[in-house]
Every structure is written in structure tokens, then in C-alpha cells.
Design a protein around this motif. Sequence first.
Motif, short mmCIF file in Angstrom:
data_model
loop_
_atom_site.label_atom_id
_atom_site.label_comp_id
_atom_site.label_asym_id
_atom_site.label_seq_id
_atom_site.Cartn_x
_atom_site.Cartn_y
_atom_site.Cartn_z
N ALA A 60 14.26 68.06 15.49
CA ALA A 60 15.70 67.90 15.99
C ALA A 60 16.02 66.72 16.47
N GLY A 61 15.26 65.84 16.30
CA GLY A 61 15.43 64.20 16.36
C GLY A 61 15.15 63.91 17.97
N GLU A 62 14.91 64.68 18.71
CA GLU A 62 14.77 64.52 20.21
C GLU A 62 13.28 63.37 20.20
N ILE A 63 12.34 63.33 19.33
CA ILE A 63 11.31 62.34 19.43
C ILE A 63 11.53 61.55 18.41
N ARG A 64 11.94 60.26 18.62
CA ARG A 64 12.53 59.20 17.88
C ARG A 64 11.32 58.77 17.19
N CYS A 65 10.12 58.65 17.98
CA CYS A 65 8.83 57.80 17.59
C CYS A 65 7.54 58.41 18.22
N PRO A 66 6.64 59.01 17.36
CA PRO A 66 5.46 59.63 17.99
C PRO A 66 4.84 58.57 18.75
N ASN A 67 3.90 59.20 19.59
CA ASN A 67 2.99 58.26 20.47
C ASN A 67 1.92 57.72 19.29
N TYR A 68 0.87 56.89 19.72
CA TYR A 68 -0.07 56.33 18.82
C TYR A 68 -0.77 57.57 18.30
N ALA A 69 -1.21 58.23 19.05
CA ALA A 69 -2.24 59.29 18.53
C ALA A 69 -1.63 59.97 17.41
N TYR A 70 -0.30 60.52 17.67
CA TYR A 70 0.39 61.33 16.71
C TYR A 70 0.38 60.40 15.52
N ARG A 72 -1.09 58.33 14.11
CA ARG A 72 -2.26 58.01 13.43
C ARG A 72 -2.56 59.42 12.53
N VAL A 73 -2.20 60.51 12.97
CA VAL A 73 -2.65 61.87 12.53
C VAL A 73 -1.64 61.91 11.47
N PHE A 74 -0.28 61.55 11.58
CA PHE A 74 1.01 61.89 10.52
C PHE A 74 0.41 60.91 9.51
N LEU A 75 0.15 59.58 9.73
CA LEU A 75 -0.31 58.81 8.65
C LEU A 75 -1.66 59.19 7.79
N HIS A 76 -2.30 59.70 8.75
CA HIS A 76 -3.67 60.48 7.84
C HIS A 76 -3.17 61.84 6.93
N MET A 77 -2.16 62.48 7.51
CA MET A 77 -1.87 63.52 6.68
C MET A 77 -0.99 63.32 5.53
N PHE A 78 -0.15 62.20 5.80
CA PHE A 78 0.64 61.63 4.39
C PHE A 78 0.62 60.27 4.29
N PRO A 79 -0.84 59.91 3.43
CA PRO A 79 -1.22 58.48 3.14
C PRO A 79 -0.22 57.84 2.23
N GLY A 80 -0.21 56.52 2.69
CA GLY A 80 0.98 55.73 1.75
C GLY A 80 2.23 55.72 2.36
N ARG A 81 2.74 56.58 3.36
CA ARG A 81 3.79 56.52 3.96
C ARG A 81 3.90 55.87 5.39
N THR A 82 5.04 55.45 5.66
CA THR A 82 5.12 54.65 6.89
C THR A 82 5.76 55.95 7.78
N LEU A 83 5.99 55.51 9.18
CA LEU A 83 6.64 56.10 10.08
C LEU A 83 8.24 56.23 9.74
N THR A 84 8.77 55.21 9.08
CA THR A 84 10.21 55.19 8.62
C THR A 84 10.28 56.23 7.44
N ASP A 85 9.45 56.46 6.69
CA ASP A 85 9.33 57.31 5.44
C ASP A 85 9.52 58.67 6.05
N LEU A 86 8.75 58.91 7.35
CA LEU A 86 8.52 60.22 7.91
C LEU A 86 9.95 60.60 8.64
N GLY A 87 10.86 59.78 8.84
CA GLY A 87 11.98 59.87 9.53
C GLY A 87 11.99 59.38 10.79
N PHE A 88 11.06 58.79 11.30
CA PHE A 88 11.25 58.28 12.81
C PHE A 88 11.88 56.65 13.01
#
Length: 480
Positions: A60-70, A72-88
Motif C-alpha cells: 500500500a506504500g505505507e512503509i516507504r523504506c524497510p528497517n535494516y533487518a527486512y 537484508r532479507v529482501f536483498l537476500h530473496m532478490f539478489p542483484g536488486r536494490t531497494l529502489t528496484d523493489l519499489g522502496f
Amino acid sequence: MASSTVTSSQPERPPRPNLAFRQLRGRRSPAEFAALVRRAAREIGERVCCDARYIGRVEAGEIRCPNYAYERVFLHMFPGRTLTDLGFAPRSSVRGRAARTAVDAPEEGLAPEAAPGESRGTFEPYDSQDPPEKDPRNHEESDVLRRAFMTGGGATVAAATLAPLGLTTGAAAAGRPLRHAGSPEATALEEAVRRIRLLDDRHGADGLYRRAAAPLRAAYALLDAGATRQTTADRLHAGAGELAISVGWLAHDSGRFDDARSHYAEALATARMTGDPGLEAHAFCNTAFLARDAGRPREAVRAAQAAQRAAQPLGSARLMSLLALREAGGWAGLADRTGCEQALARAHALFERGRSDADPEWMSFYGEAELEGLEAQCWSTLGDWRRASRHARRAAHLQDPHFTRNIALYTAELADDLAREGRPDEAAAAGLRVLSLLDQVQSSRIQTMLAGTARVLLPHRRASGVSDFLDRHASLPRRV
């Protein structure tokens, strides 16, 4: 404290949906995707409390940027992508370092903040929304306030600055009263709080305290002006309270205990007036820490217990863990080893429950390193130097490089504990590491600790490294 006048207004702009993240979820349900996130976290040793609600908030866009733990998890799930690539959004935009260009720089000679590379930090639960549109009825005032709040200085303490928001420009300078505050002012106030916390994380309090007083005065001027609607009034009160606590901490860390006590009391009054248990718990938390440092351990215990009562309904185990540590510090000051150990045990048990969405944003500093550091202080107060040095060493080792001030603090604690334990060569080595950080960190608290270590090491000048430490410490500029 003044109450806010509330009038009707247009609703705020809704957050922008994160379509990129939604696309990554594919045909899985939010609950199924949350399970994948938790599994990925376990693979890399992280602990996140991800559920369908969290996924919904991200999409929904309520969380504009995840905390550092999330992150690390998201970048582990989607290697090669940045937070911007994930829509943050970039992290700098939600930690109080608004990206600005030379064209955006305000008048009156205030330079934009430098934007050095952002280091990885510990838990920071950002749930920020995009700044809403300005209210055209107070366009000029909004520009002045927002620009002043969000403008900082350079990347070092010597250059770090918070714009002096004394309401001496714009409408106020023209002799016109400030109109009702709107959403842009509330957003600017929240960004000011984040800015102060970020600068303190990196540089300590001494270079910031006096500069931060002006935004605090402006925050209460906004309350006096009133708000355009109740939701904005609530944000202004919460923001003013959090800013009072942040400025109080800068006073605390720079040795101005009376000023700190006044700021914390102001925040507590704001919390009580508005019925905000989160702000009340935060104010009592810092009051407990101040009381311990000021030699009032019984007050520290009472304030920490009051904080726990206020925080109980909030559902944050990590917050309750920190408050138990505040209580432990008070018991240690009373030389009550049993009370201290019981509070420490509660702190560890609560910490092990992990993070949650209920954890307050201001607790970004509280991770395993801070847990170890505060426990080290307890054992040091009780005179158990061996145990204190063990925990201090672990704290310094675990601390993320983003928190330069805390690395210096934990290492200074280690140096003092080692010196009192009778290990002067190791103490001197730790002390030299702290001295190497003082070009980045200005904290009276840390310098006071180093001075105590130097006194303990004076009889051991012939030990390896001690003479070098003492000479370099003696060459430090005198604090005024």
C-alpha cells in the motif's frame, strides 16, 4: 503548552502503492509471501515478524523504506536488486537526510547537508509516508518552516547544523501571526527529529545541542498556532514531544543534566496532556537513564517502572526489554545486585522475543550491541570489572559502523573496565581506539569516561601503550 485549534481541511494525499513489490509477490497470498520472508530471514540468521498485514502495508506504500533487518532479507530473496528496484524510497529520505541540490539550498547562507555514503545500521522501523501537498492557505509559512526544519549542515560535527528556526523569517518577520499549522509543518517536525537522531548517531551531542534548541522552540510555536485538523494536531504534539526528548538527550550526553531534566519533563507533560502512552514511555525511559547518570538511582528505578507501566499496552517486547535495562541500571546504582540481576534477566528474555511492527521508531539504536553495552554499565557500577569488560568488548564488536558514537562509547567503557580490572596494556589500546574516533564524535560523556581511565592508568605509565595513551589524552583540547 498550548492546545491546538482544529478546523476542517482536505484529506492528506494517500501513500503511493508499491507496485514493484506487489509484482514480486505474484500469485501468492500475502500470508504465503510473508512465510517466504520469514524463511529467508532464517536462512541468513535474521529474525523478522513478517505477516500478511506487514506485506499489505508495504504494497500500500505505507512503509516507504524497510528497517535494516527486512532490507537484508529482501536483498537476500532478490539478489542483484536494490531497494529502489523493489519499489522502496532511498533510506536517506526517511532518516532525515532529505536529498537537496544547490538550487534547493535556502537563503541566509545555510548550506545543504552533505550526503556521504550511508552505512548499514541496526533496526530502524521506518513507516513514513510521502509528504502531503501543502495547504495553499499557509503556503508561505509552510515553505519557511519546512525549509528551516529540513536543512542541515555538513557531515562532521564542526559543520553539522540544524537551521535556527526562530520564526524570524516569512510571516513572523513581517509582523503577521502564524496561521494554523498543516501537514507540511507536521512532516517537517518529524524530519527534524530524524535529523537530530542521525547526527547524534554519528557525531555525538556536544556540537548539536545549542543548534537543536531553535527547532524545539519552533515546534512549540507551531502548537501555539494551532492545527488545521485533529490528526495534524496529534502529529504536532507527538513530534514536539519526541523533539523535546531528542534535545534533552543532546543535553544529557553533553553533561547538561538540568537542561535535560527540563526537556524530558516537557515531553512527559505533552504525553500526559494528549494521552500518548508511547511518548510517555519514551520520556520516562530517558528520565530513568538521566537519573542514573546524575546519581539518583532510586529515581531511576521508579522512572523505569513507570515507563514499563505506560509501555505495557503497546505490545513491543523490545521496548519492554530496554526499559528493564533502565531499571537494572537503577538497581546497580543502589548496589542491589539481586534486583539488578532480575531486571537483566527480564531484559534478555524480552529481547529474545524479537522485533515487531510495534517497536517505536526512536529505538533504532537498540540492538544486541546496546543490550551488551548497558549490561556492561550495570556490572561496572556493581564493581564486577571482569564481567563488565566482557560485555563491553562484545558491545563494541557487535555495533554497526553506522553508529560511530556508540562504538566510541562502548570502547571507552571497555577501556575503563580493563583499567580497573588491572589490565593496563589492553585498557590503553582500547583508549587509543576511542581517541582515534574523537575527530568524528563529540560527547562530553565519552570524554569524561576517558578522563577517568587516564587517572586509573597514571600509575601504570610503563606498561605497554599506556604512555602513548596518556600523552595523546593529555593533548586533547580542553572542554569549555
